[in-house]
Design a protein around this motif. Sequence first.
Motif, mmCIF file in Angstrom:
data_model
loop_
_atom_site.group_PDB
_atom_site.id
_atom_site.type_symbol
_atom_site.label_atom_id
_atom_site.label_comp_id
_atom_site.label_asym_id
_atom_site.label_seq_id
_atom_site.Cartn_x
_atom_site.Cartn_y
_atom_site.Cartn_z
ATOM 1 N N THR A 5 77.101 40.160 34.486
ATOM 2 C CA THR A 5 78.100 40.797 33.624
ATOM 3 C C THR A 5 78.512 42.135 34.210
ATOM 4 O O THR A 5 77.668 43.008 34.450
ATOM 5 C CB THR A 5 77.550 40.993 32.202
ATOM 6 N N GLN A 6 79.800 42.249 34.461
ATOM 7 C CA GLN A 6 80.377 43.513 34.884
ATOM 8 C C GLN A 6 81.544 43.761 33.947
ATOM 9 O O GLN A 6 82.537 43.044 34.006
ATOM 10 C CB GLN A 6 80.877 43.419 36.332
ATOM 11 N N THR A 7 81.438 44.724 33.066
ATOM 12 C CA THR A 7 82.422 44.853 31.996
ATOM 13 C C THR A 7 83.243 46.132 32.061
ATOM 14 O O THR A 7 84.123 46.331 31.235
ATOM 15 C CB THR A 7 81.728 44.801 30.622
ATOM 16 N N GLN A 8 82.978 46.994 32.997
ATOM 17 C CA GLN A 8 83.735 48.243 33.039
ATOM 18 C C GLN A 8 85.200 47.965 33.355
ATOM 19 O O GLN A 8 85.512 47.163 34.227
ATOM 20 C CB GLN A 8 83.178 49.174 34.109
ATOM 21 N N PRO A 9 86.095 48.670 32.677
ATOM 22 C CA PRO A 9 87.500 48.576 33.080
ATOM 23 C C PRO A 9 87.699 49.286 34.407
ATOM 24 O O PRO A 9 86.751 49.857 34.945
ATOM 25 C CB PRO A 9 88.221 49.319 31.940
ATOM 26 N N GLY A 10 88.897 49.238 34.919
ATOM 27 C CA GLY A 10 89.173 49.916 36.173
ATOM 28 C C GLY A 10 88.809 51.391 36.098
ATOM 29 O O GLY A 10 88.997 52.036 35.071
ATOM 30 N N MET A 11 88.249 51.900 37.196
ATOM 31 C CA MET A 11 87.764 53.272 37.208
ATOM 32 C C MET A 11 88.536 54.105 38.226
ATOM 33 O O MET A 11 88.787 53.639 39.341
ATOM 34 C CB MET A 11 86.281 53.302 37.574
ATOM 35 N N PHE A 12 88.857 55.315 37.814
ATOM 36 C CA PHE A 12 89.452 56.289 38.730
ATOM 37 C C PHE A 12 88.385 57.339 39.029
ATOM 38 O O PHE A 12 87.771 57.876 38.111
ATOM 39 C CB PHE A 12 90.689 56.935 38.119
ATOM 40 N N VAL A 13 88.203 57.606 40.298
ATOM 41 C CA VAL A 13 87.165 58.540 40.723
ATOM 42 C C VAL A 13 87.788 59.589 41.639
ATOM 43 O O VAL A 13 88.599 59.245 42.522
ATOM 44 C CB VAL A 13 86.057 57.801 41.486
ATOM 45 N N GLN A 14 87.386 60.809 41.442
ATOM 46 C CA GLN A 14 87.846 61.877 42.312
ATOM 47 C C GLN A 14 87.114 61.780 43.650
ATOM 48 O O GLN A 14 85.902 61.511 43.690
ATOM 49 C CB GLN A 14 87.547 63.224 41.671
ATOM 50 N N GLU A 15 87.860 61.975 44.713
ATOM 51 C CA GLU A 15 87.257 61.990 46.041
ATOM 52 C C GLU A 15 86.087 62.971 46.063
ATOM 53 O O GLU A 15 86.133 64.036 45.435
ATOM 54 C CB GLU A 15 88.310 62.402 47.061
ATOM 55 N N LYS A 16 85.021 62.578 46.743
ATOM 56 C CA LYS A 16 83.788 63.357 46.936
ATOM 57 C C LYS A 16 82.857 63.310 45.728
ATOM 58 O O LYS A 16 81.729 63.827 45.820
ATOM 59 C CB LYS A 16 84.072 64.807 47.321
ATOM 60 N N GLU A 17 83.279 62.725 44.636
ATOM 61 C CA GLU A 17 82.381 62.583 43.501
ATOM 62 C C GLU A 17 81.614 61.265 43.612
ATOM 63 O O GLU A 17 81.987 60.367 44.349
ATOM 64 C CB GLU A 17 83.160 62.634 42.185
ATOM 65 N N ALA A 18 80.544 61.164 42.825
ATOM 66 C CA ALA A 18 79.766 59.926 42.778
ATOM 67 C C ALA A 18 80.314 59.017 41.686
ATOM 68 O O ALA A 18 80.900 59.478 40.700
ATOM 69 C CB ALA A 18 78.300 60.231 42.523
ATOM 70 N N VAL A 19 80.127 57.725 41.874
ATOM 71 C CA VAL A 19 80.553 56.753 40.859
ATOM 72 C C VAL A 19 79.450 55.714 40.688
ATOM 73 O O VAL A 19 78.789 55.335 41.668
ATOM 74 C CB VAL A 19 81.887 56.074 41.246
ATOM 75 N N THR A 20 79.235 55.311 39.454
ATOM 76 C CA THR A 20 78.229 54.280 39.146
ATOM 77 C C THR A 20 78.930 53.061 38.569
ATOM 78 O O THR A 20 79.709 53.170 37.620
ATOM 79 C CB THR A 20 77.198 54.803 38.136
ATOM 80 N N LEU A 21 78.638 51.910 39.152
ATOM 81 C CA LEU A 21 79.204 50.644 38.695
ATOM 82 C C LEU A 21 78.109 49.820 38.034
ATOM 83 O O LEU A 21 77.056 49.596 38.630
ATOM 84 C CB LEU A 21 79.794 49.869 39.880
#
Lengths: 116, 112
Positions: A5-21
């Motif tokens: 199950t992957q339920t997150q909607p589309g994500m916008f991330v700022q360059e150089k920041e971390a993102v968790t999926l």
Amino acid sequence: AQKITQTQPGMFVQEKEAVTLDCTYDTSDQSYGLFWYKQPSSGEMIFLIYQGSYDEQNATEGRYSLNFQKARKSANLVISASQLGDSAMYFCAMREAYYGNNRLAFGKGNQVVVIP
Amino acid sequence: NAGVTQTPKFQVLKTGQSMTLQCAQDMNHNSMYWYRQDPGMGLRLIYYSASEGTTDKGEVPNGYNVSRLNKREFSLRLESAAPSQTSVYFCASSDRGRSPLHFGNGTRLTVT
């Protein structure tokens, strides 16, 4: 029943920041493996990282790490220091020991867009 | 350093036509797979072959047949194409255990 199950909607991330999926999975096996793949807009499937259910340490590969919480049945991908080239779809997949032939079941994916 | 090679890259068929998607790997892997990818659906397994001479159905096998010609080659055949088979098709191969699947670049198939 859906195994990944992957339920997150589309994500916008700022360059150089971390993102968790986020990725949660469903299995009754004790032995299984979890994979993450990246699919850029060009369409190819790129293997990123692997976590075995008996691995004691969380997997890491360069800027990718896997936050593996076995009791919660979650295997979240963390991308540190995001780059523009990280914009892609990301798929979580699982191989259960029952399928000794290496079958992988995939989730529906998370879309990530990195903005400058 | 070819890895997994799929042909063709693009194909347009009319309903009822047949075609075969070809896949070859040069990594000496035992297992090979065919997946289809549709928007919002992730990748779904059509057929797989655990080793030369064996094939098994996956999650969505209806309307498809496969042939594991030898250790290198695994083909997918659509006998009578339907619009519902419009999709991107991926072939993959792997070893056992912790080995990831290695994917081809995909075939974009449109059935009109």
